[in-house]
Design an enzyme around this catalytic site. Structure first.
Site, PDB file in Angstrom:
ATOM      1  N   CYS A  28      10.659 -20.571  -2.768  1.00 19.15           N
ATOM      2  CA  CYS A  28       9.685 -19.814  -3.545  1.00 19.15           C
ATOM      3  C   CYS A  28       8.294 -20.075  -3.002  1.00 19.15           C
ATOM      4  CB  CYS A  28       9.751 -20.197  -5.023  1.00 19.15           C
ATOM      5  SG  CYS A  28       9.284 -21.912  -5.333  1.00 19.15           S
ATOM      6  N   CYS A  31       6.957 -23.644  -3.013  1.00 19.51           N
ATOM      7  CA  CYS A  31       7.392 -24.475  -1.887  1.00 19.51           C
ATOM      8  C   CYS A  31       6.445 -24.301  -0.705  1.00 19.51           C
ATOM      9  CB  CYS A  31       8.808 -24.105  -1.459  1.00 19.51           C
ATOM     10  SG  CYS A  31      10.076 -24.320  -2.716  1.00 19.51           S
ATOM     11  N   ASP A 447     -16.872   5.812  20.207  1.00 19.23           N
ATOM     12  CA  ASP A 447     -17.379   5.783  21.571  1.00 19.23           C
ATOM     13  C   ASP A 447     -16.902   7.059  22.265  1.00 19.23           C
ATOM     14  OD1 ASP A 447     -18.374   4.695  24.064  1.00 19.23           O
ATOM     15  OD2 ASP A 447     -16.265   4.370  24.577  1.00 19.23           O
TER      16      ASP A 447
END
Length: 757
Positions: A28, A31, A447
């Site tokens: 989970c 952890c 650009d």
């Protein structure tokens, strides 16, 4: 605070090395937070742990040994292994986890269904009970609550041994409590009729079937974990597919013409290799001989194969659909474009939003809080006069419903799915910050050369001063421009080579080459001082421009062409005219950006007439022409000062500062490494529609993540009070918790079907 390059801090930062760990045993988000916290306590270590990918991205000082990192993770109760480059995309662990969860889920379902049926039957028709039926119920329930639920119990025990807790602690405690209470009720049926069976309290309509609850919760949570693991594996499938594009072998051609098969990873820069029709190009290179159509769809999303011939660049991992190529390797191993793309996807998948970090921290502290809340709920209901069965049911519901699994999955599963889908479309997200930026952008600055136009400039006209030969003017200009990386310079150099009589592939050597960013270049060629570039380069140095050449320059620029002046020994000797083609996709891309509510700006170092001609052709709103690289940054800042939120699209070294300055930087993949490193999004498709596509993907991903987090937080905020008030029974709580995680992962997986159209 600005650090000098030689400061200790800067030196230390430059010496940091990156390590990737695979972390096993995490179940989970709590952890992952715990492992991250332990690693970050080490001196000089910065770690980010992703529960969804089971990876820890670590930066550490060179003296930090790998064993120290893996040992720290193992001391926290998890498995850790350093991932080597060749192992980066292993899926054995995730596949094994899916298979293990499937086996346990299958057993749980097979036993839970008859157990639930018996519970209903014995409750509705007590006379259906037979001698020893209690033991049948136990035989069906305990394998589910024991073996099938063992991953939860094991994780809870490991966490307890290390003085911590996780979501598994809640599940394990809930299952164990249900079993213990049921067994107690079986053998001490207090308040039962004299002739009651041992499971009177267990299955009586006024009681609660806690063995059934234990088995049911196990089944529901296992189902949630199984589909979660499967979804995570699917979310990472695009990255694995991308990594697997590379060729396994290459046919090397030696100098004497002999050919031999070698593993692709053994290719070295400069070696020549052959790719036949249907074969995968082994690494990045330049075509030496041959002609072929190359299918780049797996990497860029372009459906039409590109024709390549001698001198063209090719990318490793693309496929020769017909023809054959003899290619010289220019990049190998981790330096190839494919390897760089895979790294970009990995970086995106390991990223965390600020809100996700908050969710992880909440998850880490949530479990102990829920344990306390469950105990308080039990005590509170007992104090209010409820029976132990009722109080226990409420406490068990609180334990089960409160698991905040969905919080830990909200961001990483969406990023995994989005970055994988983006890779298929030729769009690479560098991280969560890019997603945040796209939400705010209202102006796209483009650009010109190589971005809106093809960058494939070609020489169209030459006008020389009296008595100065055209061939000599081109030869001097080509020698200087050959050392520059700009598209205009490349076109001048190519034209000079083509017109050099008897020296088709040779130009003089330039000495003392100096690049003048945004203006041109200079150097010494064959003993002459040569200056090549825009008119401003000459006026700044007070070099007079002859009237005839200046008139021709103005005439060509008015027609939308790009002009380059050539000076030799402080005298302008020629003016060159070049033209560039607008990309076929530019007009559609600008139109789509406008539809998304964004204004467009063409920002270029080219002259005003040329810039306005291009802008009018594709429908760009504003034009800012004749700007130097440093001035591009100032223009971006000027737009921001006017309240604009700016995205910058570019491809060259000159664009890198502007890409870094804008809220969102987008680099086209054919651009330079400097531009790619400064950008937030990388577009490897040679198609400007990738810009609106990237913005749409980013916004869709951000919306998915926000929806996931709203659901996850809202679910817990709404469900926990309901459980405390006794409005949820444990079975419904277990199912709701599994469905919550399922919603998050399925919502995220929807991104795998994203279509920009």
């Amino acid at each position: 605070m600005t650090m000098s390059a030689g400061s200790p801090t800067a030196e230390h930062a430059s010496e940091q090395r990156a390590i990737e760990l695979t972390v096993g045993g995490m179940t989970c988000a709590a952890c992952a937070t715990r492992v991250e916290r332990k690693l970050n306590k080490l001196d000089g270590v910065r770690a980010s742990v992703n529960y969804a990918t089971a990876r820890a991205s670590v930066t550490a000082a060179p003296e930090t040994e790998d064993e120290v990192l893996t040992g720290t993770v193992e001391k926290a109760g998890y498995r850790a292994e350093v991932l080597r480059p060749a192992e980066q995309h292993r899926e054995e662990d995730s596949g094994q986890r899916v298979r293990d969860l499937w086996r346990r889920l299958a057993v749980a379902v097979m036993l839970f269904i008859p157990l639930a049926d018996l519970a209903i039957l014995f409750t509705v028709l007590p006379e259906a009970r037979f001698t020893g039926w209690q033991w049948l119920v136990i035989a069906l329930a305990l394998p589910v609550a024991g073996w099938a639920a063992w991953p939860f119990h094991r994780a809870a025990l490991i966490n307890a041994r290390h003085g911590s807790s996780s979501m598994d602690t809640l599940v394990s405690v809930g299952i164990a409590a249900a079993c213990v209470w049921s067994l107690y009720a079986m053998f001490t049926p207090s308040g039962a009729p004299d002739d009651a069976s041992g499971l009177w309290l267990l299955l009586n309509t006024d009681g609660a079937a806690y063995l059934e609850v234990a088995a049911g919760v196990t089944t529901f949570v296992l189902a949630g974990r199984y589909f979660e693991a499967k979804a995570q594996r699917k979310a990472g499938s695009a990255l694995r597919a991308l990594a697997e594009l590379s060729a396994k072998t290459a046919t090397v051609q030696d100098a004497d013409g002999t050919r031999r098969e070698v593993p692709a990873e053994q290719l070295r820069v400069g070696q020549h290799f052959v790719t036949r029709s249907g074969g995968t190009i082994a690494t990045d290179g330049r075509v030496v001989r041959g002609q072929a159509a190359v299918d780049r769809s797996s990497m860029t999303g372009e459906s039409v194969p590109a024709e390549v011939t001698e001198g063209d660049e090719v990318t490793g991992g693309t496929v020769v659909s017909n023809g054959w190529l003899l290619t010289e390797a220019t990049e190998v191993g981790g330096d190839t474009q494919l390897a760089g793309m895979v790294r970009l996807v990995e970086q995106a998948q390991s990223g965390k939003a600020a809100v996700q970090r908050l969710a992880d921290r909440i998850s880490a502290h949530f479990v102990p809080a829920v344990l306390v809340l469950a105990a308080l709920s039990l005590a509170g209901w007992l104090l209010l006069g409820a029976g132990p069965e009722r109080a226990f049911t409420v406490a068990l519901s609180v334990l089960v419903i409160a698991c905040p699994c969905a919080l830990g999955l909200a961001t990483p599963t969406a990023l995994m799915a989005a970055s994988g889908r983006g890779a298929q479309l030729g769009i690479f997200l560098k991280g969560y910050q890019a997603l945040e930026s796209t939400r705010e952008v209202d102006t796209v600055v483009l650009d010109k050369t190589g971005t809106v136009t093809t960058g494939g400039m070609s020489l169209t006209d030459v006008c020389c001063a009296a008595d100065f030969p055209r061939e000599r003017a081109l030869r001097l200009a080509g020698a200087v421009e050959h050392a520059s990386e700009h598209a205009v310079a490349a076109a001048v150099a190519a034209a000079a080579r083509a017109e050099s009589v008897g020296q088709a592939d040779s130009l003089p050597t330039v000495e003392g080459f100096v690049n003048e960013p945004g203006l041109g270049a200079r150097g010494e060629v064959e003993g002459h001082r040569v200056l090549v570039g825009r008119a401003k380069l000459f006026t700044d140095r007070e070099v007079p421009i002859p009237e005839e050449l200046d008139r021709k320059r103005s005439e060509w620029e008015s027609a939308g062409r790009t002009t380059v002046l050539v000076g030799c020994d402080d005298a302008v000797v020629a003016v060159l005219a070049l033209s560039d083609r607008v990309k076929p996709s530019a007009e559609a891309a600008v139109r789509e950006l406008s539809r998304l509510g964004m204004s467009t700006v063409l920002l270029t170092g080219d002259n005003e007439a040329t810039a306005r001609s291009v802008a009018a052709e594709v429908g760009i709103d504003e034009v800012v022409a004749g700007v130097l690289p440093g001035e591009k940054v100032a223009e971006i800042e000027r737009l921001r000062e006017r309240g604009r939120r700016v995205a910058m699209v570019g491809d060259g070294v000159n664009d890198a500062p502007a890409l870094a300055t804008a809220e969102l930087g987008l680099a086209v993949g054919a651009g330079t490494d400097v531009a790619i490193s400064a950008a937030d999004l990388i577009l490897v498709r040679d198609d400007l529609t990738a810009v609106p596509d990237a913005i749409k993907l980013s916004r869709r991903t951000l919306g998915t993540i926000r929806g996931n987090l709203v659901w996850a937080f809202g679910y817990n905020l709404a469900a926990v009070p309901l459980a405390v008030l006794g409005l949820l029974n444990p079975l419904i709580a277990g199912g709701a918790m599994a469905l919550s995680s399922g919603f998050v992962v399925s919502n995220s997986l929807g991104l795998r079907r994203f279509s920009p159209n």
